[in-house]
Design a protein around this motif. Sequence first.
Motif, PDB file in Angstrom:
ATOM      1  N   GLY A   7       0.783  -1.216   0.000  1.00  0.00           N
ATOM      2  CA  GLY A   7       0.000   0.000   0.000  1.00  0.00           C
ATOM      3  C   GLY A   7       0.813   1.264   0.000  1.00  0.00           C
ATOM      4  N   THR A   8       2.130   1.145  -0.090  1.00  0.00           N
ATOM      5  CA  THR A   8       2.977   2.333  -0.116  1.00  0.00           C
ATOM      6  C   THR A   8       3.886   2.273  -1.302  1.00  0.00           C
ATOM      7  N   VAL A   9       4.534   3.398  -1.559  1.00  0.00           N
ATOM      8  CA  VAL A   9       5.477   3.482  -2.660  1.00  0.00           C
ATOM      9  C   VAL A   9       6.766   4.033  -2.099  1.00  0.00           C
ATOM     10  N   PRO A  10       7.936   3.523  -2.485  1.00  0.00           N
ATOM     11  CA  PRO A  10       9.193   4.056  -1.968  1.00  0.00           C
ATOM     12  C   PRO A  10       9.337   5.522  -2.281  1.00  0.00           C
ATOM     13  N   ALA A  11       9.929   6.242  -1.361  1.00  0.00           N
ATOM     14  CA  ALA A  11      10.023   7.677  -1.542  1.00  0.00           C
ATOM     15  C   ALA A  11      11.380   8.166  -1.135  1.00  0.00           C
ATOM     16  N   MET A  12      11.634   9.408  -1.442  1.00  0.00           N
ATOM     17  CA  MET A  12      12.914  10.011  -1.111  1.00  0.00           C
ATOM     18  C   MET A  12      12.712  11.010   0.011  1.00  0.00           C
ATOM     19  N   ILE A  33      -5.932  15.313  -5.503  1.00  0.00           N
ATOM     20  CA  ILE A  33      -5.962  13.879  -5.260  1.00  0.00           C
ATOM     21  C   ILE A  33      -7.049  13.228  -6.083  1.00  0.00           C
ATOM     22  N   SER A  34      -8.146  13.926  -6.296  1.00  0.00           N
ATOM     23  CA  SER A  34      -9.235  13.350  -7.084  1.00  0.00           C
ATOM     24  C   SER A  34      -9.011  13.484  -8.568  1.00  0.00           C
ATOM     25  N   GLY A  35      -7.902  14.068  -8.974  1.00  0.00           N
ATOM     26  CA  GLY A  35      -7.575  14.139 -10.393  1.00  0.00           C
ATOM     27  C   GLY A  35      -7.784  15.494 -10.999  1.00  0.00           C
ATOM     28  N   THR A  36      -8.226  16.512 -10.201  1.00  0.00           N
ATOM     29  CA  THR A  36      -8.479  17.846 -10.740  1.00  0.00           C
ATOM     30  C   THR A  36      -7.171  18.571 -10.969  1.00  0.00           C
ATOM     31  N   ASP A 287      -6.217   2.712 -12.780  1.00  0.00           N
ATOM     32  CA  ASP A 287      -6.607   3.914 -12.058  1.00  0.00           C
ATOM     33  C   ASP A 287      -5.479   4.286 -11.102  1.00  0.00           C
ATOM     34  N   ILE A 288      -4.932   5.478 -11.274  1.00  0.00           N
ATOM     35  CA  ILE A 288      -3.754   5.875 -10.485  1.00  0.00           C
ATOM     36  C   ILE A 288      -4.125   6.755  -9.293  1.00  0.00           C
ATOM     37  N   LYS A 289      -5.420   7.015  -9.085  1.00  0.00           N
ATOM     38  CA  LYS A 289      -5.799   7.934  -8.005  1.00  0.00           C
ATOM     39  C   LYS A 289      -5.379   7.410  -6.642  1.00  0.00           C
ATOM     40  N   SER A 290      -5.655   6.122  -6.396  1.00  0.00           N
ATOM     41  CA  SER A 290      -5.312   5.564  -5.090  1.00  0.00           C
ATOM     42  C   SER A 290      -3.797   5.513  -4.896  1.00  0.00           C
ATOM     43  N   GLU A 291      -3.065   5.208  -5.963  1.00  0.00           N
ATOM     44  CA  GLU A 291      -1.615   5.155  -5.851  1.00  0.00           C
ATOM     45  C   GLU A 291      -1.038   6.551  -5.635  1.00  0.00           C
ATOM     46  N   LYS A 296       1.563  10.316  -1.946  1.00  0.00           N
ATOM     47  CA  LYS A 296       1.637  11.593  -1.239  1.00  0.00           C
ATOM     48  C   LYS A 296       1.727  11.387   0.269  1.00  0.00           C
ATOM     49  N   GLU A 297       0.936  10.457   0.779  1.00  0.00           N
ATOM     50  CA  GLU A 297       0.983  10.195   2.208  1.00  0.00           C
ATOM     51  C   GLU A 297       2.337   9.626   2.615  1.00  0.00           C
TER      52      GLU A 297
END
Length: 542
Positions: A7-12, A33-36, A287-291, A296-297
């Motif tokens: 549920g996470t992505v590696p970050a810097m 976050i919703s794509g706007t 769908d990339i919204k959740s990712e 971001k979190e």
Amino acid sequence: MSTAEEGTVPAMELEGDASNTLTDNLNTNTNNISGTEVPENKNGNAKVLQRLDTVPDIKRDTSGITTQCIAAGIVNLGSFAAGVCTAWSSSALQLMTITTETHLDRVAEATNGTHPKLMLTSSEASWVASLLCLGALWGAVPTGLISEHFGRKKTLLYLALPLVVSWILVSSSPNVYGLYVGRFVGGVAVGAFSVGIPPYIEDIAEKHLLPTLANFYHVHFACGVLFGYIIGMVQSTSWLCVLCVSIPVAFFIAFIFLPESPTYLVSQGKYSEAKAALRYFRGIDNDIKSEMKSLKEYVLNYRKTRVTFKELFTTRTSVKALIVSFGLMVFQQMSGIYPVLFYAENIFKTFSISLNPPGAAIILGFCLVSSTYFSTMLLKTVRRRVLLILSFLFMAVSLGILGIYYHLKASRLSSDNTWVPLFTLCTFVSVYAAGVGPIPWLMLREIFPSNVTRRATAITAGFHWFLAFGVTKLYQNLIDMVRPGWTFWNFAVTCIIGAIFVYFFVPETKDKTLQDIQNEFNGIHKGKKHRHVIELESISEA
């Protein structure tokens, strides 16, 4: 080189203003976050976004798998170039080293382009070979911090420049000092690639593809070694350099079209660019919204859990993990793998095989490539400790047989034979590529927490290249002092000690969680037994 948790992505890491920018944007631009879409000045340059929309991707690749594989292949042209740098000395030094068979009157007449042909002593040749590793030490350690401030893509892209400069110096230098500088400069890029490529792969790869795409580095490095051995057939140092310089040029041209790492873009508050880059790598059906939200979190919380280099050496579990990773690197390098790759043709020539030494080196390179390619499947099925121990033991047997053969040949108890040195060295590099080569790098992602991994990787990579420099430089001294037979026996004994080290000190990490591994580092080994007792008590009460 950390693996993303579920549920996470590696970050810097975030520093100073970048962290504030990220916090402000998360608080004031929740619609993103919703794509706007949001204003350009907070989410990236409009020209960059327009360029991302026109980047040539695989339009029919709805899942994004093909795009991720192609992107991983392109960025790993850097590791391919590193392999070419390693293999260059095997062919080139044979053409430049003074031996007892060299006629001094012909040395003065030899020409190499517009300059007199350089002829090196064995000591100078050892410096030319090993300075690549010394340069890699200086390139590996700071690359992680540099990429965090300037971006993954920019850091990797501009590494093509020192490689091109390196080959220009090597090909045109009128004296040995130019060779030294050229090899050192090329080594800086080689070391930087070893630390800079894996994080970019982690940032663009989906979790189920990460183990496969992470192994691309080792496969491309082995392919670069094989390519270096193949072009060694031209028997011309000038043409060798021309063919070698084409690789970083191709890397620069191909990589310039790929997007920046989505993680880095999010860390800079450029959400529209990050979303465009993520959409590029995930395909049109995902769908990339959740990712994006998870990314971001993760980036926002990363600052709270990051550790400094000082804390890395003061935490008990981190220190034990560093001891394991450093120990594996010691025995990996003391096994003699780099001297074998750097001096392949010279070794075959020493054993007087009837096969042409460049041809034998090509066979050696092919074994390295094939074993590295199939190591991914082995790592999925065989436990890490078992594979490491077996790999070390088979390497020891191969080197031991080679040492015995040399002494029998020197004592005239055995005639010249082609298959013994060729078979033993091919076995050596094959079992190395299947276990001892990739596993220490893989375990860095398994024994360290994700907030520690990249600092630990930088330190371990620097230590790796320092050892590679020492072993490669001292190899010629060992050959001169105790002859090849005792030298290979020394490497064999080191491999046996490495197997003992793995048995007593290296934990099993396959199919284990980070918590299980850290519990083992802390001396907690009763978890499974305790659960078993509880289950028995529950059954008896029922």
